[in-house]
Enzyme design. Sequence first.
Site, PDB file in Angstrom:
ATOM      1  N   TRP A  99      48.473  18.136   8.293  1.00  0.00           N
ATOM      2  CA  TRP A  99      48.544  17.599   9.660  1.00  0.00           C
ATOM      3  C   TRP A  99      49.284  18.579  10.560  1.00  0.00           C
ATOM      4  O   TRP A  99      48.871  18.840  11.689  1.00  0.00           O
ATOM      5  CB  TRP A  99      49.223  16.231   9.698  1.00  0.00           C
ATOM      6  CG  TRP A  99      48.458  15.149   8.999  1.00  0.00           C
ATOM      7  CD1 TRP A  99      48.884  14.411   7.929  1.00  0.00           C
ATOM      8  CD2 TRP A  99      47.128  14.689   9.298  1.00  0.00           C
ATOM      9  NE1 TRP A  99      47.902  13.523   7.554  1.00  0.00           N
ATOM     10  CE2 TRP A  99      46.819  13.667   8.368  1.00  0.00           C
ATOM     11  CE3 TRP A  99      46.169  15.043  10.253  1.00  0.00           C
ATOM     12  CZ2 TRP A  99      45.597  12.991   8.371  1.00  0.00           C
ATOM     13  CZ3 TRP A  99      44.947  14.371  10.259  1.00  0.00           C
ATOM     14  CH2 TRP A  99      44.674  13.363   9.327  1.00  0.00           C
ATOM     15  N   ASP A 166      55.565  14.803  15.345  1.00  0.00           N
ATOM     16  CA  ASP A 166      54.543  13.875  14.880  1.00  0.00           C
ATOM     17  C   ASP A 166      55.250  12.938  13.892  1.00  0.00           C
ATOM     18  O   ASP A 166      55.670  13.371  12.826  1.00  0.00           O
ATOM     19  CB  ASP A 166      53.415  14.659  14.192  1.00  0.00           C
ATOM     20  CG  ASP A 166      52.353  13.753  13.555  1.00  0.00           C
ATOM     21  OD1 ASP A 166      52.524  12.513  13.570  1.00  0.00           O
ATOM     22  OD2 ASP A 166      51.354  14.297  13.031  1.00  0.00           O
ATOM     23  N   LYS A 190      50.037   3.439  10.260  1.00  0.00           N
ATOM     24  CA  LYS A 190      50.886   3.515   9.074  1.00  0.00           C
ATOM     25  C   LYS A 190      52.087   2.570   9.121  1.00  0.00           C
ATOM     26  O   LYS A 190      52.387   1.951   8.129  1.00  0.00           O
ATOM     27  CB  LYS A 190      51.353   4.942   8.834  1.00  0.00           C
ATOM     28  CG  LYS A 190      50.276   5.783   8.150  1.00  0.00           C
ATOM     29  CD  LYS A 190      49.790   6.898   8.980  1.00  0.00           C
ATOM     30  CE  LYS A 190      48.625   7.629   8.347  1.00  0.00           C
ATOM     31  NZ  LYS A 190      48.286   8.829   9.125  1.00  0.00           N
TER      32      LYS A 190
HETATM   33  C1  LIG Z   1      47.638   9.879   9.518  1.00  0.00           C
HETATM   34  C2  LIG Z   1      48.315  11.028  10.163  1.00  0.00           C
HETATM   35  C3  LIG Z   1      47.737  11.747  11.218  1.00  0.00           C
HETATM   36  C4  LIG Z   1      46.353  11.449  11.730  1.00  0.00           C
HETATM   37  O1  LIG Z   1      46.351  10.361  12.529  1.00  0.00           O
HETATM   38  P1  LIG Z   1      45.020   9.920  13.328  1.00  0.00           P
HETATM   39  O2  LIG Z   1      45.523   8.768  14.114  1.00  0.00           O
HETATM   40  O3  LIG Z   1      43.997   9.559  12.303  1.00  0.00           O
HETATM   41  O4  LIG Z   1      44.579  11.062  14.160  1.00  0.00           O
HETATM   42  C5  LIG Z   1      48.475  12.759  11.782  1.00  0.00           C
HETATM   43  N1  LIG Z   1      49.705  13.071  11.361  1.00  0.00           N
HETATM   44  C6  LIG Z   1      50.284  12.413  10.334  1.00  0.00           C
HETATM   45  C7  LIG Z   1      51.663  12.798   9.899  1.00  0.00           C
HETATM   46  C8  LIG Z   1      49.610  11.376   9.710  1.00  0.00           C
HETATM   47  O5  LIG Z   1      50.184  10.707   8.697  1.00  0.00           O
END
Ligand SMILES: *Cc1c(COP(=O)(O)O)cnc(C)c1O
Length: 356
Positions: A99, A166, A190
């Site tokens: 990511w 993020d 999540k």
């Molecule tokens: C799941 C995840 C993403 C992707 O998220 P989307 O909403 O599907 O774009 C990005 N960064 C992290 C750390 C994630 O766990």
Amino acid sequence: MKKHNFSAGPSILSPYTIKHTAEGILDLDQSGLSVMEISHRSKEFIAIMDETQQLFKDLLDIPSGYSVLLLQGGASLQFCMVPYNLLQTKAAYLDTGSWASKAAKEAKLFGEVEVVASSKDTTYSYIPKGYVIPSDADYFHITTNNTIYGTEIKEDMDVPMHLVADMSSDIFSRPMDVSKYALIYGGAQKNLAPAGVTFVIVKDEILGKVTRPIPTMLNYQTHIDNGSMFNTPPCVAIYAAMHTLRWYMDQGGLAAMHKLNLEKAGILYDEIDGSPIFTSNIGDVNDRSIMNVTFVMKEEYKEKEADFLAFAGSRGMSGLKGHRSVGGVRASIYNAMPISSVEALVETMKAFEQNL
Ligand SMILES: *Cc1c(COP(=O)(O)O)cnc(C)c1O
């Protein structure tokens, strides 16, 4: 039988969230209407939006001067929106997983990107340390929890430039100091809500500094000016998020969530470290995630991995298979996961060890 849901995302939500969201889908507060079929400009929905944003501020203790935005497009669209709005000449990124690396890749479309350190050499099994961040970077981007690999940056770091994070998979897992960050973002699926809503916490004063024109929908200022209602927001996902945040409040806030998360992760890592057949792939204990616990079978038991996953499946455990890029086992134990499910997993691991 209700399963023990260890899915990495979309993932477990509290029964409270699911029950109350379902009720509002059938009949929103005895209005005779579903939350799915009312205007986002109705007073009922505006109250939902307001309460959700306020709960973000209360739970995370967000200082004044920050805005909470509830957008669409997922964390992945933020990989592009962040540099679009903040990168004038150069940005620094820490590469702690796929990511993080996807985020850096998007930023390259907007300017110079310096990856200050990477743990790719060991399939991201650690958090790099001792790196130098170029002082002329417009911002430094980190991924606090590496969902796929099971590593986590568990402290709010001090850096001299804007810090962007993020936090898709560890937001609300602990109390944090938002004032150390210029911008925090994540997908909801999540630790917050079903997929469809993306949160952004942004310090207002960092915006408006880049010289490029920004398309209306990709400009944070648009969404600040319109209270996340420039266009139709993902109403049902926001409604669900509100219930999750109410539930976090009821549980005692993030200090209580953190205590429980540490306890859950502790039980599981103790079992992994003491096991004759399982082992952790994250060497530095300090780097181990309390949200996604990854582990593998020791070399001599490698061929038993599929058997273990099948055995766990037969005992009502779902979503334990590691990400295809790393293999092994991954138990995602987000806020909503009860300690009893973690205990059930530990018992399953012990039973498997005994039956070998
Ligand atoms: C799941 C995840 C993403 C992707 O998220 P989307 O909403 O599907 O774009 C990005 N960064 C992290 C750390 C994630 O766990």
